[in-house]
Motif scaffolding. Structure first.
Motif, mmCIF file in Angstrom:
data_model
loop_
_atom_site.group_PDB
_atom_site.id
_atom_site.type_symbol
_atom_site.label_atom_id
_atom_site.label_comp_id
_atom_site.label_asym_id
_atom_site.label_seq_id
_atom_site.Cartn_x
_atom_site.Cartn_y
_atom_site.Cartn_z
ATOM 1 N N VAL A 225 5.389 1.443 -16.162
ATOM 2 C CA VAL A 225 4.332 0.828 -15.352
ATOM 3 C C VAL A 225 3.700 1.885 -14.451
ATOM 4 N N PHE A 226 4.546 2.714 -13.841
ATOM 5 C CA PHE A 226 4.029 3.761 -12.957
ATOM 6 C C PHE A 226 3.157 4.756 -13.717
ATOM 7 N N ILE B 114 10.871 -4.005 -9.038
ATOM 8 C CA ILE B 114 11.192 -2.598 -8.817
ATOM 9 C C ILE B 114 9.956 -1.929 -8.244
ATOM 10 N N GLU B 115 10.134 -1.301 -7.094
ATOM 11 C CA GLU B 115 9.048 -0.569 -6.447
ATOM 12 C C GLU B 115 9.296 0.924 -6.611
ATOM 13 N N THR B 116 8.249 1.645 -6.998
ATOM 14 C CA THR B 116 8.346 3.082 -7.279
ATOM 15 C C THR B 116 7.640 3.886 -6.199
ATOM 16 N N ARG B 117 8.313 4.938 -5.753
ATOM 17 C CA ARG B 117 7.737 5.895 -4.790
ATOM 18 C C ARG B 117 7.738 7.288 -5.395
ATOM 19 N N VAL B 118 6.769 8.096 -4.970
ATOM 20 C CA VAL B 118 6.716 9.503 -5.339
ATOM 21 C C VAL B 118 7.343 10.281 -4.192
ATOM 22 N N LEU B 119 8.488 10.920 -4.462
ATOM 23 C CA LEU B 119 9.145 11.711 -3.413
ATOM 24 C C LEU B 119 8.697 13.162 -3.431
ATOM 25 N N GLY B 120 8.190 13.632 -4.562
ATOM 26 C CA GLY B 120 7.736 15.007 -4.623
ATOM 27 C C GLY B 120 7.096 15.315 -5.960
ATOM 28 N N VAL B 121 6.145 16.241 -5.918
ATOM 29 C CA VAL B 121 5.496 16.705 -7.146
ATOM 30 C C VAL B 121 5.178 18.183 -6.970
ATOM 31 N N GLU B 122 5.378 18.935 -8.036
ATOM 32 C CA GLU B 122 5.153 20.380 -7.982
ATOM 33 C C GLU B 122 4.879 20.892 -9.392
ATOM 34 N N GLY B 123 3.632 21.204 -9.688
ATOM 35 C CA GLY B 123 3.284 21.810 -10.971
ATOM 36 C C GLY B 123 3.615 20.972 -12.186
ATOM 37 N N ARG B 124 4.821 21.123 -12.667
ATOM 38 C CA ARG B 124 5.274 20.394 -13.860
ATOM 39 C C ARG B 124 6.427 19.446 -13.557
ATOM 40 N N LYS B 125 6.857 19.381 -12.301
ATOM 41 C CA LYS B 125 8.002 18.556 -11.903
ATOM 42 C C LYS B 125 7.558 17.377 -11.054
ATOM 43 N N LEU B 126 8.289 16.274 -11.219
ATOM 44 C CA LEU B 126 8.003 15.061 -10.470
ATOM 45 C C LEU B 126 9.329 14.410 -10.085
ATOM 46 N N GLN C 90 2.781 8.568 0.995
ATOM 47 C CA GLN C 90 4.133 8.115 1.287
ATOM 48 C C GLN C 90 4.909 9.101 2.167
ATOM 49 N N ALA C 91 4.299 10.209 2.535
ATOM 50 C CA ALA C 91 5.000 11.262 3.275
ATOM 51 C C ALA C 91 5.529 10.792 4.624
ATOM 52 N N ALA C 92 4.847 9.852 5.258
ATOM 53 C CA ALA C 92 5.278 9.393 6.579
ATOM 54 C C ALA C 92 6.419 8.379 6.511
ATOM 55 N N LEU C 93 6.695 7.858 5.324
ATOM 56 C CA LEU C 93 7.785 6.897 5.186
ATOM 57 C C LEU C 93 9.131 7.593 5.358
ATOM 58 N N PRO C 94 10.106 6.899 5.909
ATOM 59 C CA PRO C 94 11.439 7.522 5.995
ATOM 60 C C PRO C 94 11.990 7.727 4.584
ATOM 61 N N PRO D 52 0.788 -1.235 0.000
ATOM 62 C CA PRO D 52 0.000 0.000 0.000
ATOM 63 C C PRO D 52 0.822 1.289 0.000
ATOM 64 N N HIS D 53 2.077 1.233 0.401
ATOM 65 C CA HIS D 53 2.901 2.437 0.441
ATOM 66 C C HIS D 53 3.710 2.641 -0.838
ATOM 67 N N ILE D 54 3.574 1.724 -1.801
ATOM 68 C CA ILE D 54 4.331 1.797 -3.051
ATOM 69 C C ILE D 54 3.375 2.171 -4.173
ATOM 70 N N ALA D 55 3.777 3.106 -5.026
ATOM 71 C CA ALA D 55 2.906 3.561 -6.104
ATOM 72 C C ALA D 55 2.712 2.489 -7.160
ATOM 73 N N SER D 56 3.747 1.752 -7.504
ATOM 74 C CA SER D 56 3.629 0.669 -8.482
ATOM 75 C C SER D 56 4.803 -0.278 -8.347
ATOM 76 N N THR D 57 4.622 -1.475 -8.891
ATOM 77 C CA THR D 57 5.679 -2.490 -8.876
ATOM 78 C C THR D 57 5.829 -3.064 -10.271
ATOM 79 N N HIS D 58 7.068 -3.186 -10.713
ATOM 80 C CA HIS D 58 7.403 -3.801 -11.997
ATOM 81 C C HIS D 58 8.254 -5.035 -11.712
#
Length: 164
Positions: free
Chosen positions: A40-41, A80-92, A142-146, A4-10
């Motif tokens: 995949v993400f 491979i597990e993908t996390r979102v560390l940050g998003v802002e307008g046009r940046k990811l 995912q914000a609470a994850l280290p 549940p804490h991972i955005a996607s898995t490949h």
């Protein structure tokens, strides 16, 4: 199943053509595998081929960092597990962790800075509201994850006093 804490898995496997003269997976193919994970993400958040065709937009990777912790050899399965560390307008900012099969030890990591791009102008453009909302949702989940210890790393040498 994706945790549940991972955005996607490949998932994939090391192919014979991916092996270098050292008998392990060549560094270039780690990036290929991570790129497949990004596909995949993006599909999972609605930025699939149909989206790209309908909206004339896509994403471009503008920076990537790879780290290696252990070797993979021909035939090894990986995930491979993908996390979102940050998003802002046009940046990811995304972060991928590669594992050997279902093991818990990290094999390699990949951090990416991505821009959303309008293909008509080939310039960065804000993410459309529905996509941005999904990305913000993943970031919040995912914000609470280290933070991953490899995130934000830079390449450098330790300062040494030069002696002659």
């Amino acid at each position: 199943m994706t945790p549940p804490h991972i955005a996607s898995t490949h998932r994939g496997a090391v192919l014979p053509d991916w092996i270098d003269s050292n008998g392990h997976m060549n560094l270039a193919y780690y990036l290929v595998a991570f790129d497949h994970a990004i596909d995949v993400f993006t599909d999972s958040i609605g930025m699939d081929r149909a989206y790209r065709d309908a909206h004339g937009s896509t994403i471009f990777v503008v920076e990537t960092h790879l780290t290696y912790a252990r070797e993979l050899v021909e035939g090894d399965g990986f995930r491979i597990e993908t996390r979102v560390l940050g998003v802002e307008g046009r940046k990811l900012r995304l972060f991928n962790v590669m594992y050997c099969g279902d093991e818990a030890d990290t094999v390699a990591t990949n951090e990416l800075m991505i821009l959303h791009v309008d293909m008509r102008t080939r310039r960065s453009a804000p993410f459309p509201a529905p996509i941005l909302a999904r990305l913000i949702e993943w970031e919040a989940r995912q914000a609470a994850l280290p933070p991953p210890p490899e995130a934000g790393r830079a390449i450098g040498l330790q300062n040494r006093t030069k002696t002659l």
